[in-house]
Design an enzyme around this catalytic site. Structure first.
Site, PDB file in Angstrom:
ATOM      1  N   SER A 133      -1.366  -0.927  -4.279  1.00  0.00           N
ATOM      2  CA  SER A 133      -2.446  -0.068  -3.814  1.00  0.00           C
ATOM      3  C   SER A 133      -1.987   1.373  -3.647  1.00  0.00           C
ATOM      4  O   SER A 133      -0.959   1.652  -3.018  1.00  0.00           O
ATOM      5  CB  SER A 133      -2.950  -0.615  -2.464  1.00  0.00           C
ATOM      6  OG  SER A 133      -3.837   0.280  -1.843  1.00  0.00           O
TER       7      SER A 133
ATOM      8  N   HIS B 181       0.845  -1.199   0.000  1.00  0.00           N
ATOM      9  CA  HIS B 181       0.000   0.000   0.000  1.00  0.00           C
ATOM     10  C   HIS B 181       0.873   1.238   0.000  1.00  0.00           C
ATOM     11  O   HIS B 181       1.749   1.386   0.859  1.00  0.00           O
ATOM     12  CB  HIS B 181      -0.923   0.012   1.211  1.00  0.00           C
ATOM     13  CG  HIS B 181      -1.785   1.238   1.278  1.00  0.00           C
ATOM     14  ND1 HIS B 181      -2.744   1.522   0.327  1.00  0.00           N
ATOM     15  CD2 HIS B 181      -1.821   2.272   2.164  1.00  0.00           C
ATOM     16  CE1 HIS B 181      -3.336   2.664   0.626  1.00  0.00           C
ATOM     17  NE2 HIS B 181      -2.786   3.139   1.732  1.00  0.00           N
ATOM     18  N   SER B 182       0.656   2.126  -0.972  1.00  0.00           N
ATOM     19  CA  SER B 182       1.356   3.402  -1.072  1.00  0.00           C
ATOM     20  C   SER B 182       2.863   3.154  -1.191  1.00  0.00           C
ATOM     21  O   SER B 182       3.304   2.470  -2.110  1.00  0.00           O
ATOM     22  CB  SER B 182       0.977   4.281   0.129  1.00  0.00           C
ATOM     23  OG  SER B 182       1.311   5.624  -0.075  1.00  0.00           O
ATOM     24  N   PHE B 183       3.671   3.658  -0.269  1.00  0.00           N
ATOM     25  CA  PHE B 183       5.103   3.357  -0.288  1.00  0.00           C
ATOM     26  C   PHE B 183       5.349   1.854  -0.391  1.00  0.00           C
ATOM     27  O   PHE B 183       6.261   1.395  -1.088  1.00  0.00           O
ATOM     28  CB  PHE B 183       5.743   3.920   0.977  1.00  0.00           C
ATOM     29  CG  PHE B 183       7.169   3.516   1.206  1.00  0.00           C
ATOM     30  CD1 PHE B 183       8.207   4.180   0.579  1.00  0.00           C
ATOM     31  CD2 PHE B 183       7.484   2.476   2.072  1.00  0.00           C
ATOM     32  CE1 PHE B 183       9.535   3.807   0.795  1.00  0.00           C
ATOM     33  CE2 PHE B 183       8.791   2.095   2.301  1.00  0.00           C
ATOM     34  CZ  PHE B 183       9.827   2.770   1.660  1.00  0.00           C
TER      35      PHE B 183
ATOM     36  N   ALA C  99       3.677  -0.314  -1.977  1.00  0.00           N
ATOM     37  CA  ALA C  99       3.487  -0.799  -3.345  1.00  0.00           C
ATOM     38  C   ALA C  99       4.781  -0.699  -4.136  1.00  0.00           C
ATOM     39  O   ALA C  99       5.171  -1.629  -4.848  1.00  0.00           O
ATOM     40  CB  ALA C  99       2.370  -0.008  -4.022  1.00  0.00           C
TER      41      ALA C  99
END
Length: 259
Positions: free
Chosen positions: A120, A92-94, A96
């Site tokens: 994500s 998720h975010s970083f 990903a």
């Protein structure tokens, strides 16, 4: 130790290794593991084990220095993964971006590669970043800037000088790793790629399609209700865990050398 996992109460035939957002820890995924383990079809043979992977500087690795080098961190964490079973990576975010680079590390080492990437709330890594850099900001300004950008930082952290200093330390490290990252063009990964985001992340939506060129095993996008931390809503968590369990049924072993 990089892996945060609970007791194995049921058989499983695949894993999903999960990587949290900037400033996050493996604890973000403990409820996911419980959802997967306590699913209705408890006797299913083809099931998934969801495993949070801890980064240095937080959680069970709190005493270690947090990494400011994304590629170095990817190389380290890739070595902590058990590769005896089919697996996917979720970030998720970083997380990903980190999961994407870990997949490349595994392929470069001639090891088993993930069957699927779940990425994500992060734009295609070859695109330029639009947000102003924050890694040089003072602690309080750093966290308040990120709170305004994504929300998600607990009020007790922002209101406590001691907690604010602790969280800012590893938040700064993660943003330093992300802001100094430079994309390297390589052959696409031999896996499926599922890209996710919150319905309210409007500035991100048109920056997701570029992920498709980075994998050859199929591509999909899905949007779940909410903003940057849409995955914390119980309904969205259940949706994601069920999607991961369903995907186990379609796993085909990928090329690589099992170690």
């Amino acid at each position: 130790m990089s892996i945060a996992d609970g007791p194995e109460r049921r058989p499983f035939t695949a894993r999903v290794y999960c990587f949290a957002h900037a400033g996050g820890s493996a604890g973000e995924f403990r409820t996911w593991a419980d959802l997967a383990d306590l699913a209705d079809d408890a006797d299913a043979a083809d099931d998934v084990r969801i495993v949070g992977v801890e980064r240095p500087g937080r959680g069970s690795r709190f005493g270690e220095p947090a990494s400011r080098d994304l590629l170095g961190l990817a190389a380290e964490l890739a070595g902590s993964l058990a590769l005896d079973l089919p697996f996917s990576l979720f970030g998720h975010s970083f997380g990903a971006l980190l999961a994407f680079e870990i997949a490349h590390v595994l392929r470069a080492r001639g090891l088993r590669t993930p069957d699927r990437l779940w990425l994500s709330s992060f734009p295609s890594p070859d695109l330029p970043r639009h947000e102003p850099e924050v890694r040089h900001l003072p602690d309080a300004e750093l966290l308040w800037t990120l709170q305004g950008r994504h929300d998600g930082i607990p009020a007790e952290v922002l209101e406590s000088p001691e907690l604010l200093e602790i969280v800012a330390t590893y938040m700064r490290a993660d943003y330093a790793a992300m802001e100094t990252y430079r994309f390297q063009d390589r052959e696409p990964l031999p896996c499926a790629l599922d890209v996710l985001a919150g319905t309210d992340e409007h500035d991100l939506h048109d920056r997701l399609a570029g992920w498709e060129k980075h994998a050859t095993g199929g591509f999909s996008t899905r949007f779940l209700p909410g903003g940057h931390f849409y995955l914390r809503h119980p309904d969205n968590r259940r949706h994601l865990v069920q999607a991961m369990r369903d995907a186990v049924m379609t796993i085909v072993p990928t090329p690589g050398v099992e170690q």
